[in-house]
Design a protein around this motif. Structure first.
Motif: not given
Length: 390
Positions: A38-54
């Motif tokens: 579940q924590g890994k999913n937190f990080k994946a969502g955060i990383d995905a947002y930063i990847a798409l928006h800088g």
């Protein structure tokens, strides 16, 4: 904590602000232990947002500071919150998988001049504890209320309720009972299990003995939900025709391969499925899969984290990067956008997310993979639990 330490915390928290060009976001979640996925999913969502928006907003750079809390531990959660505010000088707190952990930190938000963006913790009452909390996940009232209508519409009249005995579980029990009884059904028995329960055979026997046509269940996603669903099948309840209803925590995508055919046909209501068909979700799943490394591990906490970052970015824009918790929260009241899960908005009164809730059924695709197939939409659902929250 000694008085001197409390005083020191107050002075440091109020005086300390992040440097002008780096804005720190402290994220507390289970990054090790039984709920590490579940924590890994937190990080994946955060990383995905930063990847798409800088990672830059104007001249400022966003930096994420993670803190691990493997299982629910309110005292440790509060200590980590204080450390992030005082030592790391974060301007925002986010994450919080378990309700008790979030509840432990809300009393220090005003003192630290820091907002909290909840990416998972699902008890309605959290929003009553501080005006500086915004939620981008869901509540168990929000996801458990529609499934009662599904059961009633299917002609089921008697249900036994089985939930984990903590805040979200009690919320789920109350939400389902209220909606099911209003629809003319009867909850014949309500069982609350300790969070530590991992032998479900006695529970399955009580379900058999209850005479109920179906069971409504809620447990926190992770090893316990996997064990419960397997026990339901292993003890012959599915074969006997007992209906199974639950919010979507019980069939998170990362558990479906392990559940296999045992999960087929289980109906749940939830705010997000990885299979949701929209261009926004396709872009999100692609970015989040790159971040997590394996799409089979992608689950709902990732979208709560992704949208949580969207809210934090809007807060940073509105405050010009300055540390002003109340101004930041005020700026996102009424905020609306198209999420990977569909249209969402932040209710200006409750600061909780309004969103579609979907009825899903576990299905096996032509590729042999199991997924939650969306079959019905309950549009623009708020949190019916707020009225009941103390």
């Amino acid at each position: 904590m000694k008085k001197a330490a409390i005083a020191a915390f107050a002075v440091m928290a109020l005086c300390g602000t992040a440097s002008a060009d780096v804005i720190k976001v402290g994220v507390v979640g289970p990054f090790s232990g039984p709920f590490a996925l579940q924590g890994k999913n937190f990080k994946a969502g955060i990383d995905a947002y930063i990847a798409l928006h800088g990672s830059k907003i104007g001249d400022d750079t966003v930096e994420i500071v993670y803190r691990d809390i493997p299982t629910a531990d309110p005292a440790q959660s509060k200590a980590l919150g204080q450390e992030l505010i005082v030592k790391e000088k974060v301007q925002y707190l986010a994450g919080f998988y378990f309700t008790p952990d979030a509840m432990a930190v809300t009393p220090i938000l005003k003192q630290g001049n820091v907002p909290m963006v909840i990416m998972n913790a699902a008890t309605s009452a959290i929003m009553k504890t501080s005006p500086l909390v915004v939620r981008t996940s869901f509540t168990t009232w929000q996801t458990s209320t529609p499934i009662a209508k599904v059961a009633s519409d299917a002609g089921v009249k008697k249900i036994i309720s089985v939930v984990s005995d903590y805040g979200p579980g009690v919320d789920a029990e109350n939400a389902f009972k209220k909606a099911f009884e209003e629809a003319g059904g009867q909850v014949v028995e309500a069982i609350r299990m300790p969070l530590s329960t991992n032998d479900f055979s006695p529970i399955m026997q009580r379900i058999k003995d209850s005479g109920a046509e179906g069971v409504f269940a809620f447990l926190p996603s992770g090893p316990t939900t996997l064990g419960f669903v397997k026990a339901f099948n292993d003890n012959g309840l599915k074969a006997a025709g007992t209906k199974f209803y639950a919010p979507g925590d019980l069939t998170q995508e990362s558990d479906l391969p392990a559940l296999g055919d045992a999960a087929l046909g289980i109906q749940t209501t939830f705010h997000y499925a990885v299979s949701h068909d929209s261009p926004e979700n396709k872009a999100f799943v692609e970015a989040a899969t790159k971040a997590i490394g394996n799409e089979a591990e992608l689950s709902f906490p990732s979208v709560g984290a992704f949208d949580g970052m969207h809210v934090i970015y809007k807060m940073i824009e509105a405050t010009g990067g300055e540390q002003d918790a109340q101004k930041a929260v005020n700026a996102v009241k009424g905020l609306a956008w198209t999420s990977p899960r569909g249209p969402v908005s932040i209710d200006p009164e409750s600061r909780h997310i309004t969103q579609n809730i979907y009825l899903r059924e576990v299905t096996k695709g032509s590729d042999g993979k199991y997924f939650n197939k969306e079959v019905q939409t309950f549009e623009k659902q708020g949190d019916p639990g707020l009225a009941a929250a103390k």
